[in-house]
Design a protein around this motif. Structure first.
Motif, PDB file in Angstrom:
ATOM      1  N   ARG A  23       0.822  -1.214   0.000  1.00 19.30           N
ATOM      2  CA  ARG A  23       0.000   0.000   0.000  1.00 19.30           C
ATOM      3  C   ARG A  23       0.857   1.266   0.000  1.00 19.30           C
ATOM      4  O   ARG A  23       0.352   2.350  -0.306  1.00 19.30           O
ATOM      5  CB  ARG A  23      -0.921   0.008   1.226  1.00 19.30           C
ATOM      6  CG  ARG A  23      -1.892  -1.173   1.275  1.00 19.30           C
ATOM      7  CD  ARG A  23      -2.808  -1.074   2.490  1.00 19.30           C
ATOM      8  NE  ARG A  23      -3.690  -2.229   2.600  1.00 19.30           N
ATOM      9  CZ  ARG A  23      -4.619  -2.390   3.544  1.00 19.30           C
ATOM     10  NH1 ARG A  23      -4.781  -1.437   4.454  1.00 19.30           N
ATOM     11  NH2 ARG A  23      -5.367  -3.478   3.575  1.00 19.30           N
ATOM     12  N   ARG A  32       9.008   0.221   0.966  1.00 16.20           N
ATOM     13  CA  ARG A  32       7.661  -0.155   1.380  1.00 16.20           C
ATOM     14  C   ARG A  32       7.772  -1.167   2.521  1.00 16.20           C
ATOM     15  O   ARG A  32       8.435  -2.196   2.371  1.00 16.20           O
ATOM     16  CB  ARG A  32       6.886  -0.744   0.207  1.00 16.20           C
ATOM     17  CG  ARG A  32       6.551   0.267  -0.860  1.00 16.20           C
ATOM     18  CD  ARG A  32       5.683  -0.303  -1.951  1.00 16.20           C
ATOM     19  NE  ARG A  32       6.417  -1.198  -2.823  1.00 16.20           N
ATOM     20  CZ  ARG A  32       5.889  -1.831  -3.866  1.00 16.20           C
ATOM     21  NH1 ARG A  32       4.604  -1.682  -4.137  1.00 16.20           N
ATOM     22  NH2 ARG A  32       6.623  -2.609  -4.622  1.00 16.20           N
ATOM     23  N   TRP A  49       1.505   0.397   8.037  1.00 20.82           N
ATOM     24  CA  TRP A  49       2.416   0.414   6.893  1.00 20.82           C
ATOM     25  C   TRP A  49       2.965   1.820   6.718  1.00 20.82           C
ATOM     26  O   TRP A  49       2.403   2.805   7.219  1.00 20.82           O
ATOM     27  CB  TRP A  49       1.739  -0.083   5.626  1.00 20.82           C
ATOM     28  CG  TRP A  49       0.647   0.800   5.073  1.00 20.82           C
ATOM     29  CD1 TRP A  49       0.769   1.799   4.154  1.00 20.82           C
ATOM     30  CD2 TRP A  49      -0.742   0.763   5.417  1.00 20.82           C
ATOM     31  NE1 TRP A  49      -0.444   2.379   3.899  1.00 20.82           N
ATOM     32  CE2 TRP A  49      -1.397   1.761   4.658  1.00 20.82           C
ATOM     33  CE3 TRP A  49      -1.514  -0.019   6.297  1.00 20.82           C
ATOM     34  CZ2 TRP A  49      -2.759   1.996   4.751  1.00 20.82           C
ATOM     35  CZ3 TRP A  49      -2.864   0.215   6.400  1.00 20.82           C
ATOM     36  CH2 TRP A  49      -3.478   1.214   5.627  1.00 20.82           C
ATOM     37  N   ARG A  51       3.856   5.139   4.659  1.00 26.20           N
ATOM     38  CA  ARG A  51       3.206   5.872   3.573  1.00 26.20           C
ATOM     39  C   ARG A  51       4.142   6.828   2.826  1.00 26.20           C
ATOM     40  O   ARG A  51       3.688   7.568   1.960  1.00 26.20           O
ATOM     41  CB  ARG A  51       2.000   6.624   4.124  1.00 26.20           C
ATOM     42  CG  ARG A  51       0.868   5.681   4.572  1.00 26.20           C
ATOM     43  CD  ARG A  51      -0.152   6.398   5.424  1.00 26.20           C
ATOM     44  NE  ARG A  51      -1.295   5.555   5.750  1.00 26.20           N
ATOM     45  CZ  ARG A  51      -1.297   4.632   6.708  1.00 26.20           C
ATOM     46  NH1 ARG A  51      -0.209   4.423   7.440  1.00 26.20           N
ATOM     47  NH2 ARG A  51      -2.389   3.906   6.946  1.00 26.20           N
TER      48      ARG A  51
END
Length: 356
Positions: A23, A32, A49, A51
């Protein structure tokens, strides 16, 4: 770092963390990363996660969704070894220790100069650490970022188009078009897949390239490579690259290793080198080419306009060896893809002649 057999619970949580990681942005300075936090009983407590640069790292994102004390004794499953430095955000190792996490599972070790060492810091803080869980899957996800981080430079692709006798242009300098439309379309597709595209100042003055990635109909691809110009000569203010969707990056070319490190620092993970013979030869002579793309047209030109210049090879024993990875027919032309054969260290410093 502990490797080997891992529990099904670890693998399942890591697989979810890898899904979360996708994501995040696929380009830029930071990787990532995904994180899953499990209770002592293996129940899902939180997910997170990363960003992008300046935002919370995956571990901090996940911890932020828990009340103080909820992570006590928990397991954090992270796709990349937690960082151990203070940058735009604080070290994730300290946050995990302070939250009371008892165990950390990660897939791939962080190769960064400043950010590595997280596993050791966690162990010093009394946290049990297991590494290497679903490492192959994580390596595949982070392939370009890991390459740039481990080599301290982008992945380098050098491309040229030439006649069968190795000429990049006719004797009068004309070169449009040696190859046909299918080959040119393939080049633009590969441009769009790269983070940046590089030429020398000589190419800017001679050809005034736009360095954009365009579909056969002329429309821009959504993804555009950042234009990079090697050389000391100032580029004209009305050069086509000044109208590129991205602001051009200028590097002197006096030391390729230094220049490439700067590009990597800027978040450029892959560089598509499409300048003239001087620039291509500099990268080849320095041993800084990871992939060659040679588009061959079924024509002969003769004359002095070779696609590659002096590489410092005095005898056949010193030849720069490559191995074929693919040969692709593109209309009337042929694309040869080749990768270097590992044999000896690259030169530590190569400069680019002012002519390019």
């Amino acid at each position: 770092m502990t490797t080997g057999d891992h529990s099904m619970a670890d693998a399942a949580a890591m697989r979810r963390a890898l899904e979360l990681a996708t994501r995040g942005p696929a380009k830029g300075v930071n990787p990532r990363v995904g994180c899953v936090i499990l209770s002592r009983q293996g129940e899902l407590l939180a997910e997170g996660w990363h960003r992008g640069a300046g935002t919370a790292h995956a571990e901090i994102d996940a911890l932020s969704k828990l009340a103080p004390g909820d992570a006590q004794g928990a397991t954090a499953v992270v796709t990349l070894e937690p960082c151990n430095h203070t940058g735009l955000t604080g070290p994730c190792t300290v946050a995990l220790i302070d939250a009371g996490v008892a165990r950390v599972v990660f897939a791939v070790a962080d190769p960064g100069d400043l950010s590595s060492g997280g596993a050791d810091r966690l162990r010093e803080g009394g946290v049990e650490v297991t590494g290497g869980v679903l490492a192959d899957e994580a390596e595949a996800l982070l392939d370009d970022w890991l390459f740039a981080a481990r080599h301290r430079r982008p992945h380098i692709t050098v491309k040229w188009a030439s006649s069968l006798d190795g000429r990049a242009a006719a004797s009068d300098g004309s070169s449009q078009w040696i190859t046909g439309s299918a080959a040119r379309a393939d080049v633009h597709r590969r441009r769009a897949a790269a983070d940046a595209i590089a030429v020398g100042t000589g190419t800017v003055f001679a050809d005034d390239p736009s360095l954009t990635a365009r579909a056969p109909g002329g429309e821009f691809f959504d993804a555009q490579p950042v234009p990079v110009v090697f050389g000391r000569r100032p580029v004209p203010s009305d050069a086509a690259i000044t109208r590129h969707p991205h602001a051009p990056v200028f590097v002197e070319g006096a030391d390729l290793a230094v220049d490439l490190r700067e590009l990597q620092r800027r978040g450029i993970r892959s560089l598509f080198v499409e300048g003239g013979p001087t620039l291509a030869s500099a990268f080849l002579a320095a041993g800084l080419v990871d992939e060659l793309l040679v588009y061959l047209a079924p024509t002969l030109l003769g004359g002095p306009r070779l696609a590659v210049g002096d590489l410092g090879v005095a005898s056949i024993e010193g030849a720069r060896r490559f191995e074929f990875a693919a040969v692709v027919r593109l209309g009337d032309d042929v694309l040869v893809v080749a990768h270097p054969v590992s044999s000896g260290a690259a030169r530590s410093s190569t400069s680019i002649n002012e002519g390019n």
